[in-house]
Motif scaffolding. Structure first.
Motif, PDB file in Angstrom:
ATOM      1  N   ASN A   1      47.964  44.502  38.951  1.00 24.53           N
ATOM      2  CA  ASN A   1      46.799  44.819  38.123  1.00 24.53           C
ATOM      3  C   ASN A   1      46.796  43.990  36.838  1.00 24.53           C
ATOM      4  OD1 ASN A   1      44.356  46.084  37.980  1.00 24.53           O
ATOM      5  ND2 ASN A   1      45.133  47.890  36.912  1.00 24.53           N
ATOM      6  N   LEU A   2      47.160  42.717  36.984  1.00 20.40           N
ATOM      7  CA  LEU A   2      47.102  41.783  35.858  1.00 20.40           C
ATOM      8  C   LEU A   2      45.703  41.184  35.760  1.00 20.40           C
ATOM      9  CD1 LEU A   2      50.441  39.836  36.455  1.00 20.40           C
ATOM     10  CD2 LEU A   2      50.006  41.533  34.684  1.00 20.40           C
TER      11      LEU A   2
ATOM     12  N   ALA B   1      51.264  34.791  40.224  1.00 22.63           N
ATOM     13  CA  ALA B   1      50.562  34.150  41.341  1.00 22.63           C
ATOM     14  C   ALA B   1      49.233  33.605  40.842  1.00 22.63           C
ATOM     15  CB  ALA B   1      50.349  35.147  42.464  1.00 22.63           C
ATOM     16  N   ILE B   2      49.017  32.317  41.094  1.00 23.60           N
ATOM     17  CA  ILE B   2      47.807  31.636  40.642  1.00 23.60           C
ATOM     18  C   ILE B   2      47.016  31.181  41.869  1.00 23.60           C
ATOM     19  CG2 ILE B   2      46.917  29.660  39.332  1.00 23.60           C
ATOM     20  CD1 ILE B   2      48.284  31.647  37.545  1.00 23.60           C
ATOM     21  N   ASP B   3      45.711  31.408  41.861  1.00 27.79           N
ATOM     22  CA  ASP B   3      44.844  30.925  42.935  1.00 27.79           C
ATOM     23  C   ASP B   3      44.754  29.401  42.845  1.00 27.79           C
ATOM     24  OD1 ASP B   3      42.686  30.168  44.571  1.00 27.79           O
ATOM     25  OD2 ASP B   3      41.744  32.131  44.346  1.00 27.79           O
TER      26      ASP B   3
ATOM     27  N   SER C   1      44.709  33.746  37.599  1.00 28.12           N
ATOM     28  CA  SER C   1      45.718  34.657  38.117  1.00 28.12           C
ATOM     29  C   SER C   1      45.158  35.457  39.290  1.00 28.12           C
ATOM     30  CB  SER C   1      46.166  35.612  37.012  1.00 28.12           C
ATOM     31  OG  SER C   1      46.952  36.647  37.545  1.00 28.12           O
ATOM     32  N   ARG C   2      46.013  35.695  40.283  1.00 31.09           N
ATOM     33  CA  ARG C   2      45.604  36.499  41.440  1.00 31.09           C
ATOM     34  C   ARG C   2      45.834  37.985  41.202  1.00 31.09           C
ATOM     35  NH1 ARG C   2      48.470  34.308  46.482  1.00 31.09           N
ATOM     36  NH2 ARG C   2      47.310  35.998  47.425  1.00 31.09           N
ATOM     37  N   GLY C   3      46.341  38.351  40.026  1.00 29.40           N
ATOM     38  CA  GLY C   3      46.451  39.758  39.677  1.00 29.40           C
ATOM     39  C   GLY C   3      47.822  40.369  39.876  1.00 29.40           C
ATOM     40  N   PHE C   4      48.810  39.563  40.269  1.00 32.05           N
ATOM     41  CA  PHE C   4      50.154  40.112  40.399  1.00 32.05           C
ATOM     42  C   PHE C   4      51.177  39.059  40.038  1.00 32.05           C
ATOM     43  CE2 PHE C   4      49.466  38.119  44.467  1.00 32.05           C
ATOM     44  CZ  PHE C   4      50.689  37.604  44.831  1.00 32.05           C
TER      45      PHE C   4
ATOM     46  N   ILE D   1      45.362  48.779  33.330  1.00 30.60           N
ATOM     47  CA  ILE D   1      46.577  49.590  33.372  1.00 30.60           C
ATOM     48  C   ILE D   1      47.521  48.955  34.387  1.00 30.60           C
ATOM     49  CG2 ILE D   1      47.521  51.852  33.931  1.00 30.60           C
ATOM     50  CD1 ILE D   1      44.868  53.040  32.986  1.00 30.60           C
ATOM     51  N   LEU D   2      48.689  48.531  33.890  1.00 28.81           N
ATOM     52  CA  LEU D   2      49.651  47.833  34.740  1.00 28.81           C
ATOM     53  C   LEU D   2      50.342  48.783  35.700  1.00 28.81           C
ATOM     54  CD1 LEU D   2      51.479  45.490  32.192  1.00 28.81           C
ATOM     55  CD2 LEU D   2      49.583  44.933  33.701  1.00 28.81           C
TER      56      LEU D   2
END
Length: 183
Positions: free
Chosen positions: A108-109, A134-136, A142-145, A172-173
Protein backbone atom coordinates in the motif's frame (compact mmCIF):
# COMPACT_ATOMS: atom_id res chain seq x y z
CA UNK A 1 35.82 -12.49 -82.78
CA UNK A 2 32.61 -14.34 -83.15
CA UNK A 3 28.96 -13.52 -83.19
CA UNK A 4 26.74 -13.13 -80.15
CA UNK A 5 25.45 -16.69 -80.54
CA UNK A 6 29.04 -17.98 -80.41
CA UNK A 7 29.73 -15.98 -77.21
CA UNK A 8 26.76 -17.43 -75.31
CA UNK A 9 27.62 -20.94 -76.53
CA UNK A 10 31.17 -20.52 -75.23
CA UNK A 11 29.92 -19.22 -71.87
CA UNK A 12 27.52 -22.14 -71.56
CA UNK A 13 30.36 -24.55 -72.32
CA UNK A 14 32.46 -23.09 -69.48
CA UNK A 15 29.64 -23.59 -66.96
CA UNK A 16 28.99 -27.14 -68.10
CA UNK A 17 32.69 -27.94 -67.81
CA UNK A 18 32.86 -26.88 -64.15
CA UNK A 19 30.96 -29.90 -62.92
CA UNK A 20 32.73 -32.38 -65.20
CA UNK A 21 36.44 -31.93 -64.77
CA UNK A 22 37.38 -28.36 -63.99
CA UNK A 23 36.51 -26.92 -60.60
CA UNK A 24 34.14 -28.72 -58.25
CA UNK A 25 31.07 -26.68 -57.39
CA UNK A 26 30.36 -28.24 -53.98
CA UNK A 27 31.46 -31.03 -51.66
CA UNK A 28 29.11 -32.53 -49.08
CA UNK A 29 30.65 -32.26 -45.63
CA UNK A 30 28.71 -35.28 -44.41
CA UNK A 31 29.49 -37.92 -47.02
CA UNK A 32 32.24 -36.25 -49.08
CA UNK A 33 30.44 -36.72 -52.40
CA UNK A 34 31.30 -34.02 -54.94
CA UNK A 35 28.77 -31.88 -56.80
CA UNK A 36 25.76 -34.10 -56.19
CA UNK A 37 23.89 -32.44 -53.30
CA UNK A 38 24.17 -29.88 -50.51
CA UNK A 39 25.24 -30.95 -47.02
CA UNK A 40 21.83 -30.11 -45.55
CA UNK A 41 20.13 -32.36 -48.15
CA UNK A 42 22.57 -35.27 -47.80
CA UNK A 43 20.72 -38.61 -48.14
CA UNK A 44 23.47 -40.27 -46.07
CA UNK A 45 23.40 -37.92 -43.05
CA UNK A 46 21.49 -40.43 -40.90
CA UNK A 47 24.03 -43.15 -41.65
CA UNK A 48 27.14 -41.03 -41.15
CA UNK A 49 29.00 -40.96 -37.84
CA UNK A 50 28.37 -37.77 -35.84
CA UNK A 51 30.83 -35.10 -36.80
CA UNK A 52 32.44 -32.58 -34.52
CA UNK A 53 30.20 -29.63 -33.90
CA UNK A 54 31.64 -26.12 -34.05
CA UNK A 55 32.57 -24.95 -30.57
CA UNK A 56 33.60 -21.48 -29.55
CA UNK A 57 36.20 -22.78 -27.10
CA UNK A 58 37.99 -26.12 -26.99
CA UNK A 59 36.42 -28.70 -24.67
CA UNK A 60 37.83 -28.75 -21.17
CA UNK A 61 36.52 -32.16 -20.16
CA UNK A 62 34.11 -30.82 -17.55
CA UNK A 63 31.03 -32.03 -19.42
CA UNK A 64 30.46 -35.68 -18.89
CA UNK A 65 28.65 -38.05 -21.21
CA UNK A 66 26.21 -38.70 -18.38
CA UNK A 67 24.83 -35.18 -18.79
CA UNK A 68 24.37 -35.63 -22.53
CA UNK A 69 21.11 -36.80 -23.98
CA UNK A 70 21.36 -40.50 -24.82
CA UNK A 71 22.24 -41.08 -28.46
CA UNK A 72 22.45 -37.40 -29.35
CA UNK A 73 26.23 -37.20 -29.61
CA UNK A 74 26.15 -33.72 -28.08
CA UNK A 75 26.75 -32.62 -24.51
CA UNK A 76 23.94 -30.90 -22.64
CA UNK A 77 24.24 -27.20 -21.86
CA UNK A 78 25.61 -26.48 -18.41
CA UNK A 79 25.00 -22.95 -17.05
CA UNK A 80 28.14 -21.04 -16.02
CA UNK A 81 27.14 -21.05 -12.35
CA UNK A 82 26.95 -24.86 -12.38
CA UNK A 83 30.25 -25.50 -14.17
CA UNK A 84 33.28 -26.93 -12.40
CA UNK A 85 35.30 -24.26 -10.67
CA UNK A 86 32.46 -21.73 -10.56
CA UNK A 87 32.30 -19.65 -7.40
CA UNK A 88 28.67 -20.09 -6.37
CA UNK A 89 28.95 -17.95 -3.25
CA UNK A 90 29.85 -14.68 -4.99
CA UNK A 91 27.27 -14.18 -7.73
CA UNK A 92 26.66 -10.85 -9.40
CA UNK A 93 23.00 -10.97 -8.45
CA UNK A 94 23.65 -11.24 -4.70
CA UNK A 95 23.17 -7.50 -4.29
CA UNK A 96 19.60 -7.74 -5.56
CA UNK A 97 18.75 -10.93 -3.65
CA UNK A 98 16.91 -10.60 -0.38
CA UNK A 99 17.55 -12.47 2.84
CA UNK A 100 14.17 -14.06 3.54
CA UNK A 101 14.85 -14.54 7.25
CA UNK A 102 14.81 -10.84 8.16
CA UNK A 103 12.81 -9.51 5.22
CA UNK A 104 9.71 -7.36 5.64
CA UNK A 105 7.14 -6.77 2.90
CA UNK A 106 5.59 -3.31 2.77
CA UNK A 107 2.39 -2.84 0.76
CA UNK A 108 0.00 0.00 0.00
CA UNK A 109 2.80 2.38 -0.96
CA UNK A 110 2.01 5.45 -3.05
CA UNK A 111 3.26 5.82 -6.63
CA UNK A 112 5.75 8.47 -5.50
CA UNK A 113 7.54 6.22 -2.99
CA UNK A 114 11.20 5.48 -3.75
CA UNK A 115 13.89 3.40 -2.00
CA UNK A 116 15.40 6.36 -0.05
CA UNK A 117 11.91 7.08 1.35
CA UNK A 118 11.60 3.56 2.74
CA UNK A 119 15.15 3.69 4.08
CA UNK A 120 14.31 6.88 5.96
CA UNK A 121 11.12 5.33 7.33
CA UNK A 122 12.65 2.02 8.48
CA UNK A 123 16.20 2.86 9.60
CA UNK A 124 15.14 4.14 13.08
CA UNK A 125 14.18 0.55 13.98
CA UNK A 126 17.62 -0.94 13.30
CA UNK A 127 20.31 -1.58 10.72
CA UNK A 128 18.84 -2.03 7.23
CA UNK A 129 20.83 -4.09 4.71
CA UNK A 130 18.63 -3.67 1.64
CA UNK A 131 15.61 -1.69 0.49
CA UNK A 132 13.71 -2.50 -2.70
CA UNK A 133 10.66 -0.77 -4.16
CA UNK A 134 9.01 -2.46 -7.15
CA UNK A 135 8.93 -0.04 -10.07
CA UNK A 136 6.78 -0.42 -13.19
CA UNK A 137 9.15 -0.66 -16.17
CA UNK A 138 6.84 1.19 -18.58
CA UNK A 139 5.62 4.06 -16.41
CA UNK A 140 8.53 4.38 -13.96
CA UNK A 141 6.24 4.71 -10.93
CA UNK A 142 6.06 2.53 -7.83
CA UNK A 143 3.93 -0.61 -8.11
CA UNK A 144 2.77 -0.16 -4.52
CA UNK A 145 4.96 -2.64 -2.66
CA UNK A 146 8.53 -3.12 -1.54
CA UNK A 147 10.88 -5.09 0.71
CA UNK A 148 13.12 -4.05 3.56
CA UNK A 149 15.86 -6.34 4.92
CA UNK A 150 17.11 -5.91 8.46
CA UNK A 151 20.32 -7.22 10.02
CA UNK A 152 18.46 -8.67 13.00
CA UNK A 153 15.08 -10.31 13.22
CA UNK A 154 14.24 -8.37 16.39
CA UNK A 155 14.61 -5.04 14.57
CA UNK A 156 12.35 -6.30 11.80
CA UNK A 157 9.73 -7.40 14.33
CA UNK A 158 9.80 -3.95 16.00
CA UNK A 159 9.31 -2.28 12.60
CA UNK A 160 6.34 -4.53 11.84
CA UNK A 161 4.78 -3.78 15.24
CA UNK A 162 5.15 0.01 14.88
CA UNK A 163 4.56 0.57 11.15
CA UNK A 164 1.78 -1.88 10.32
CA UNK A 165 -1.30 0.36 10.01
CA UNK A 166 0.85 3.52 10.01
CA UNK A 167 -0.39 6.38 7.84
CA UNK A 168 2.26 7.30 5.27
CA UNK A 169 1.78 9.59 2.25
CA UNK A 170 -2.03 9.61 2.72
CA UNK A 171 -2.16 5.79 2.69
CA UNK A 172 -2.20 3.22 5.49
CA UNK A 173 0.80 0.91 5.21
CA UNK A 174 0.63 -2.82 5.60
CA UNK A 175 3.89 -4.22 6.97
CA UNK A 176 4.36 -7.99 7.39
CA UNK A 177 6.95 -10.72 7.16
CA UNK A 178 7.93 -11.45 3.58
CA UNK A 179 7.05 -14.96 2.47
CA UNK A 180 10.11 -16.94 1.40
CA UNK A 181 10.65 -17.49 -2.29
CA UNK A 182 9.98 -21.01 -3.55
CA UNK A 183 13.20 -22.88 -4.32
Amino acid sequence: MGTKADDTKAAGDNLSQLGKGGAVLMVCRTCGKKGDHWTSKCPYKDLAAPTDVFVDKPPTGETSTASAAPGSGKAAYVPPSMRAGADRSAGGSDMRRRNDENSVRVTNLSEDTREPDLMELFHPFGAVTRVYVAIDQKTGVSRGFGFVNFVSREDAQRAINKLNGYGYDNLILRVEWATPRPT
